[in-house]
Write an enzyme that holds these catalytic residues in place. Structure first.
Site, PDB file in Angstrom:
ATOM      1  N   ARG A 118      42.596  47.557  75.204  1.00 19.28           N
ATOM      2  CA  ARG A 118      43.132  48.143  73.984  1.00 19.28           C
ATOM      3  C   ARG A 118      42.988  49.659  74.024  1.00 19.28           C
ATOM      4  O   ARG A 118      42.129  50.194  74.705  1.00 19.28           O
ATOM      5  CB  ARG A 118      42.381  47.591  72.764  1.00 19.28           C
ATOM      6  CG  ARG A 118      42.540  46.084  72.649  1.00 19.28           C
ATOM      7  CD  ARG A 118      42.224  45.590  71.262  1.00 19.28           C
ATOM      8  NE  ARG A 118      40.849  45.815  70.860  1.00 19.28           N
ATOM      9  CZ  ARG A 118      40.445  45.795  69.591  1.00 19.28           C
ATOM     10  NH1 ARG A 118      41.321  45.583  68.630  1.00 19.28           N
ATOM     11  NH2 ARG A 118      39.178  45.989  69.281  1.00 19.28           N
ATOM     12  N   LYS A 183      30.765  40.193  78.766  1.00 18.76           N
ATOM     13  CA  LYS A 183      32.203  39.928  78.624  1.00 18.76           C
ATOM     14  C   LYS A 183      32.750  39.184  79.844  1.00 18.76           C
ATOM     15  O   LYS A 183      32.642  39.638  80.979  1.00 18.76           O
ATOM     16  CB  LYS A 183      32.918  41.274  78.443  1.00 18.76           C
ATOM     17  CG  LYS A 183      34.363  41.161  78.073  1.00 18.76           C
ATOM     18  CD  LYS A 183      34.799  42.443  77.381  1.00 18.76           C
ATOM     19  CE  LYS A 183      36.289  42.589  77.321  1.00 18.76           C
ATOM     20  NZ  LYS A 183      36.709  43.759  76.551  1.00 18.76           N
ATOM     21  N   ARG A 318      30.780  46.258  66.829  1.00 18.21           N
ATOM     22  CA  ARG A 318      29.541  46.372  67.606  1.00 18.21           C
ATOM     23  C   ARG A 318      28.383  45.898  66.751  1.00 18.21           C
ATOM     24  O   ARG A 318      28.372  46.146  65.541  1.00 18.21           O
ATOM     25  CB  ARG A 318      29.270  47.853  67.988  1.00 18.21           C
ATOM     26  CG  ARG A 318      30.338  48.470  68.890  1.00 18.21           C
ATOM     27  CD  ARG A 318      30.237  47.971  70.320  1.00 18.21           C
ATOM     28  NE  ARG A 318      31.267  48.568  71.167  1.00 18.21           N
ATOM     29  CZ  ARG A 318      32.453  48.055  71.404  1.00 18.21           C
ATOM     30  NH1 ARG A 318      32.803  46.910  70.840  1.00 18.21           N
ATOM     31  NH2 ARG A 318      33.325  48.642  72.197  1.00 18.21           N
TER      32      ARG A 318
HETATM   33  P1  ATP Z   1      36.634  46.060  71.525  1.00 12.91           P
HETATM   34  O1  ATP Z   1      37.353  47.307  71.160  1.00 12.91           O
HETATM   35  O2  ATP Z   1      37.201  44.844  70.922  1.00 12.91           O
HETATM   36  O3  ATP Z   1      35.161  46.149  71.330  1.00 12.91           O
HETATM   37  P2  ATP Z   1      36.374  46.473  74.321  1.00 12.91           P
HETATM   38  O4  ATP Z   1      35.591  47.731  74.182  1.00 12.91           O
HETATM   39  O5  ATP Z   1      35.716  45.355  75.030  1.00 12.91           O
HETATM   40  O6  ATP Z   1      36.855  45.823  73.016  1.00 12.91           O
HETATM   41  P3  ATP Z   1      39.028  46.107  75.452  1.00 12.91           P
HETATM   42  O7  ATP Z   1      40.169  46.986  75.195  1.00 12.91           O
HETATM   43  O8  ATP Z   1      39.069  44.712  74.924  1.00 12.91           O
HETATM   44  O9  ATP Z   1      37.747  46.892  74.949  1.00 12.91           O
HETATM   45  O10 ATP Z   1      38.791  46.009  77.011  1.00 12.91           O
HETATM   46  C1  ATP Z   1      38.622  47.165  77.809  1.00 12.91           C
HETATM   47  C2  ATP Z   1      37.136  47.324  78.125  1.00 12.91           C
HETATM   48  O11 ATP Z   1      36.651  46.138  78.751  1.00 12.91           O
HETATM   49  C3  ATP Z   1      36.887  48.420  79.149  1.00 12.91           C
HETATM   50  O12 ATP Z   1      36.714  49.648  78.491  1.00 12.91           O
HETATM   51  C4  ATP Z   1      35.621  47.943  79.872  1.00 12.91           C
HETATM   52  O13 ATP Z   1      34.471  48.302  79.148  1.00 12.91           O
HETATM   53  C5  ATP Z   1      35.725  46.442  79.776  1.00 12.91           C
HETATM   54  N1  ATP Z   1      36.261  45.838  81.022  1.00 12.91           N
HETATM   55  C6  ATP Z   1      37.184  46.321  81.903  1.00 12.91           C
HETATM   56  N2  ATP Z   1      37.416  45.453  82.898  1.00 12.91           N
HETATM   57  C7  ATP Z   1      36.620  44.377  82.647  1.00 12.91           C
HETATM   58  C8  ATP Z   1      36.392  43.146  83.323  1.00 12.91           C
HETATM   59  N3  ATP Z   1      37.026  42.805  84.433  1.00 12.91           N
HETATM   60  N4  ATP Z   1      35.473  42.300  82.752  1.00 12.91           N
HETATM   61  C9  ATP Z   1      34.813  42.592  81.632  1.00 12.91           C
HETATM   62  N5  ATP Z   1      34.985  43.749  80.942  1.00 12.91           N
HETATM   63  C10 ATP Z   1      35.883  44.629  81.454  1.00 12.91           C
END
Ligand code: ATP
Length: 320
Positions: A118, A183, A318
């Site tokens: 995102r 994650k 968070r």
């Molecule tokens: P949210 O904004 O819902 O808290 P998020 O910070 O997890 O979500 P997303 O946009 O859902 O963000 O996913 C991108 C983020 O996920 C990246 O910034 C990184 O931290 C993490 N990420 C990237 N690749 C992977 C992966 N293969 N497995 C797990 N996490 C990943």
């Protein structure tokens, strides 16, 4: 390259001579291709007198194997494409042109060079290590009817993973799949079209299947793969087929009843219910007690000023 990887996928040693013969190229050309394999991030063992191998082996995407895992009723309403390397499967699924009415298109790739999360964040998908799947789904009910779809998709991923043996999974609003707070899967929805008429949604799903310790550590937050969750290798092709089955049934259900149909089940996996959390938007944050989700998938937050609902893809959750 795909032929060479097909040969090395078994994890056994193959001599340069044998590879050259199988590929119909010179030893020098084999060596160049092996360098390119390493550039994909794959750990290649090279032992004098034995040859080359991909140490842990690798299960490449196989269209036929995926098709065999797809239920007969789903096969008639879906089209499936696999590719080697692409910028982003979310882009590829739209770039393939219009989808026939009543069909959902699915695209999978071994590796995305510009996988997206995102708000422009990066999604890491090392070659052959994840299931990176995008679906293109059309609806005549307008973009407004898609509220809560991203949560329903997260639930669908959990159900598909459970079918393959994963346990103790949790959902973090709106749609991350977690295991022990780490994650395992991310989901990115992109919606286009009319708020009240024809519209389409691209559903991108990235699931870690087997990554090295280094690959996991390089991700900007705690992350895990299915190998560690299940304690064994999970087939990428079986997972792809199962996801296609689950998503197709889920989209049918969602088209008829929206997120309301899935809310109760979603709440069973909710990682944060009753906890103190902080919601972050680009310029501000708000803290309160997380009270679950409403029938549209909106997040309910209790603060000193009362109960508030937060919708949309611009908010991050968070634990405080
Ligand atoms: P949210 O904004 O819902 O808290 P998020 O910070 O997890 O979500 P997303 O946009 O859902 O963000 O996913 C991108 C983020 O996920 C990246 O910034 C990184 O931290 C993490 N990420 C990237 N690749 C992977 C992966 N293969 N497995 C797990 N996490 C990943």
């Amino acid at each position: 390259m795909d032929k060479l990887l097909g040969l090395l996928a078994d994890g056994q040693f193959h001599s340069g001579e044998e590879l050259g013969e199988q590929l119909g190229v010179s030893r020098a050309a084999v060596w160049k291709k092996l360098k390119a394999v390493e550039e994909l991030g794959l750990a290649l063992d090279s032992v004098r007198g034995k040859g080359y191998r991909i140490g842990s082996g690798i299960e490449l995407l196989d269209h036929k194997k995926i098709e065999r895992c797809i239920d007969a009723d789903v096969r008639t309403q879906s089209e499936v494409h696999t590719c080697f390397i692409t910028d982003s499967t979310n882009e590829l699924v739209s770039a393939l042109g219009p989808v026939p009415a009543g069909i959902t298109r699915f695209c999978l790739a071994e590796h995305q060079t510009k996988g997206r999360g995102r708000r422009g964040r990066e999604w890491s998908s090392p070659f052959g290590s994840t299931v990176s799947l995008s679906a293109l789904w059309q609806s005549g009910e307008g973009t407004a009817s898609l509220e809560g779809l991203s949560l329903a998709v997260g639930l669908g991923v959990v159900k598909a993973l459970e079918t393959l043996g994963a346990r103790a999974l949790a959902l973090k609003w709106p749609n991350d799949v977690l295991w022990q707070g780490k994650k395992l899967c991310g989901v990115l929805l992109e919606v286009h079209g009319d708020p009240t008429g024809e519209c389409e949604v691209v559903i991108g799903i990235g699931i870690n299947v087997r990554l090295s310790d280094e690959q996991l550590a390089s991700i900007g937050q705690p992350a895990v793969d299915l190998f560690r969750v299940c304690g064994r290798t999970v087939s990428r092709n079986a997972l792809a087929g199962q996801l296609i089955n689950t998503l197709t049934h889920l989209l049918d259900g969602f088209g008829q009843g929206g997120f309301k149909l899935f809310r109760e089940q979603w709440c069973e996996y909710d990682a944060f219910r009753g906890k103190e959390v902080t919601l972050m938007a680009s310029t501000r944050s708000v803290t309160g007690r997380y009270m679950g989700v409403d029938d549209q998938g909106g997040l309910l937050l209790e603060t000193a000023s009362g109960l508030h609902v937060f919708n949309g893809g611009e908010v991050s959750l968070r634990q405080s």
